[in-house]
Write an enzyme that holds these catalytic residues in place. Sequence first.
Site, PDB file in Angstrom:
ATOM      1  N   SER A  38       0.795  -1.241   0.000  1.00 56.82           N
ATOM      2  CA  SER A  38       0.000   0.000   0.000  1.00 56.82           C
ATOM      3  C   SER A  38       0.822   1.284   0.000  1.00 56.82           C
ATOM      4  O   SER A  38       0.275   2.360  -0.239  1.00 56.82           O
ATOM      5  CB  SER A  38      -0.938   0.026   1.208  1.00 56.82           C
ATOM      6  OG  SER A  38      -2.003  -0.850   0.972  1.00 56.82           O
ATOM      7  N   LYS A  94       0.414   3.393  -2.951  1.00 56.00           N
ATOM      8  CA  LYS A  94      -0.771   4.238  -3.182  1.00 56.00           C
ATOM      9  C   LYS A  94      -0.414   5.733  -3.167  1.00 56.00           C
ATOM     10  O   LYS A  94      -1.060   6.541  -3.841  1.00 56.00           O
ATOM     11  CB  LYS A  94      -1.842   3.950  -2.117  1.00 56.00           C
ATOM     12  CG  LYS A  94      -2.447   2.543  -2.243  1.00 56.00           C
ATOM     13  CD  LYS A  94      -3.298   2.195  -1.019  1.00 56.00           C
ATOM     14  CE  LYS A  94      -3.916   0.812  -1.147  1.00 56.00           C
ATOM     15  NZ  LYS A  94      -4.542   0.351   0.108  1.00 56.00           N
ATOM     16  N   TYR A 133      -3.404  -2.287 -10.555  1.00 59.52           N
ATOM     17  CA  TYR A 133      -3.352  -2.109  -9.097  1.00 59.52           C
ATOM     18  C   TYR A 133      -2.471  -3.186  -8.438  1.00 59.52           C
ATOM     19  O   TYR A 133      -1.640  -2.888  -7.576  1.00 59.52           O
ATOM     20  CB  TYR A 133      -4.782  -2.137  -8.528  1.00 59.52           C
ATOM     21  CG  TYR A 133      -4.824  -2.140  -7.023  1.00 59.52           C
ATOM     22  CD1 TYR A 133      -4.552  -0.991  -6.289  1.00 59.52           C
ATOM     23  CD2 TYR A 133      -5.111  -3.316  -6.313  1.00 59.52           C
ATOM     24  CE1 TYR A 133      -4.567  -0.999  -4.903  1.00 59.52           C
ATOM     25  CE2 TYR A 133      -5.127  -3.331  -4.929  1.00 59.52           C
ATOM     26  CZ  TYR A 133      -4.856  -2.180  -4.230  1.00 59.52           C
ATOM     27  OH  TYR A 133      -4.854  -2.196  -2.855  1.00 59.52           O
ATOM     28  N   TYR A 158      -5.035   3.786   7.996  1.00 60.29           N
ATOM     29  CA  TYR A 158      -6.399   3.240   8.075  1.00 60.29           C
ATOM     30  C   TYR A 158      -7.012   3.504   9.452  1.00 60.29           C
ATOM     31  O   TYR A 158      -6.997   4.632   9.921  1.00 60.29           O
ATOM     32  CB  TYR A 158      -6.390   1.742   7.722  1.00 60.29           C
ATOM     33  CG  TYR A 158      -5.554   1.483   6.509  1.00 60.29           C
ATOM     34  CD1 TYR A 158      -5.974   1.929   5.259  1.00 60.29           C
ATOM     35  CD2 TYR A 158      -4.313   0.867   6.596  1.00 60.29           C
ATOM     36  CE1 TYR A 158      -5.202   1.733   4.139  1.00 60.29           C
ATOM     37  CE2 TYR A 158      -3.528   0.666   5.468  1.00 60.29           C
ATOM     38  CZ  TYR A 158      -3.988   1.105   4.246  1.00 60.29           C
ATOM     39  OH  TYR A 158      -3.221   0.928   3.154  1.00 60.29           O
ATOM     40  N   VAL A 171       1.223  -3.838   3.812  1.00 61.48           N
ATOM     41  CA  VAL A 171       1.161  -5.147   4.483  1.00 61.48           C
ATOM     42  C   VAL A 171       2.424  -5.987   4.286  1.00 61.48           C
ATOM     43  O   VAL A 171       2.550  -7.055   4.869  1.00 61.48           O
ATOM     44  CB  VAL A 171      -0.093  -5.973   4.085  1.00 61.48           C
ATOM     45  CG1 VAL A 171      -1.359  -5.352   4.618  1.00 61.48           C
ATOM     46  CG2 VAL A 171      -0.159  -6.195   2.587  1.00 61.48           C
TER      47      VAL A 171
HETATM   48  O1  DON Z   1      -4.925  -4.579  -1.861  1.00 61.90           O
HETATM   49  C1  DON Z   1      -4.328  -5.234  -1.027  1.00 61.90           C
HETATM   50  O2  DON Z   1      -4.921  -5.931  -0.226  1.00 61.90           O
HETATM   51  C2  DON Z   1      -2.797  -5.149  -0.972  1.00 61.90           C
HETATM   52  N1  DON Z   1      -2.238  -5.181  -2.260  1.00 61.90           N
HETATM   53  C3  DON Z   1      -2.336  -3.894  -0.293  1.00 61.90           C
HETATM   54  C4  DON Z   1      -2.814  -3.818   1.096  1.00 61.90           C
HETATM   55  C5  DON Z   1      -1.966  -3.044   2.002  1.00 61.90           C
HETATM   56  O3  DON Z   1      -0.767  -2.967   1.921  1.00 61.90           O
HETATM   57  C6  DON Z   1      -2.720  -2.456   3.102  1.00 61.90           C
HETATM   58  N2  DON Z   1      -1.879  -1.731   3.966  1.00 61.90           N
HETATM   59  N3  DON Z   1      -1.399  -1.685   4.952  1.00 61.90           N
END
Ligand code: DON
Length: 304
Positions: free
Chosen positions: A64, A67, A189, A240, A258
């Site tokens: 993330s 983003k 994405y 978040y 993550v």
């Molecule tokens: O969309 C997802 O679930 C992952 N590619 C990214 C999620 C993520 O890193 C959330 N953050 N902390």
Amino acid sequence: MPDFKKILNTLYEETKQLSDTGKVATYIPELASISPNKFGICLLDIEKESYQVGNFDECFSVQSISKVLTLAMAMGIVGEKVWDRVDVEPSGDPFNHLSLLEQENGIPRNPLINAGAIVIADILVSELKDPKKEFLDFVHKISGDSTIRYDEKVAQSEKATGFKNYAAANLLKSYGNLKNDVIEVLDFYFYQCSLSMSCAQLCHTFYLFINRGRCMQNLEFLTVSQVKRINALMLTCGFYDEAGEFAFEVGLPGKSGVGGGIVALLPKRFCVTVWSPGLNLKGNSSRGMAALERLTTLSDLSIF
Ligand code: DON
């Protein structure tokens, strides 16, 4: 400037001892095999002096954190029109929640939750001929590092298992807030999330957010106003449903992923990246949060 070398060594030793280092993300199967013992930190100050410790030079999945970079690229192309399709309010929800999206007629709360980032991905798919290549070129330019790559295995792993993201994209489509094909937008994405970078490379990439929109090579990519807005979003939405806790404990704008990475920054002073794959219950790096809390305490530097 404080003695960052000494401070990093101190907080590294302190946080290495922590018994609760969280759990490595397993919902993207390819991420599950990372050793929870990895731990690296890099800090880059505005004078381009860097300080590092542990596994700072090893690449990990930025997830993330990407983003922020797609948002920066989209703002560079379409400017403030981004805000016609995405709001700028914290969600207080986990990164992949869908309930607010339905309540709020397909307008995501902000561009740093999954639904918001998928709308930003849609904007880039509309605007660019070859979005995956052009986004990677953009990252190469702002970082000054053309060795940065996507991790194909991670991208494919998420493509095969990212059901909530397919749900989010379909929901956006049903509200008319996704212009392109769901599969095409999610393909982009998943690749953006699979960017593989080290703590040092992330610091070089995020330098423009401490340097009023100018990258390490002094080229201007964003206006001062755009940088201030992106930094504001990192502060209010970068973690978040733990954004409040991060502001409370650390006191810097930042963004987590993550893969266990966190980038945080103090405008005009420094940016810092911590990587430790074990996550807390809110999906943010456990040891990363603790290390950054020590950094702002020991250096007596935060935006407050
Ligand atoms: O969309 C997802 O679930 C992952 N590619 C990214 C999620 C993520 O890193 C959330 N953050 N902390």
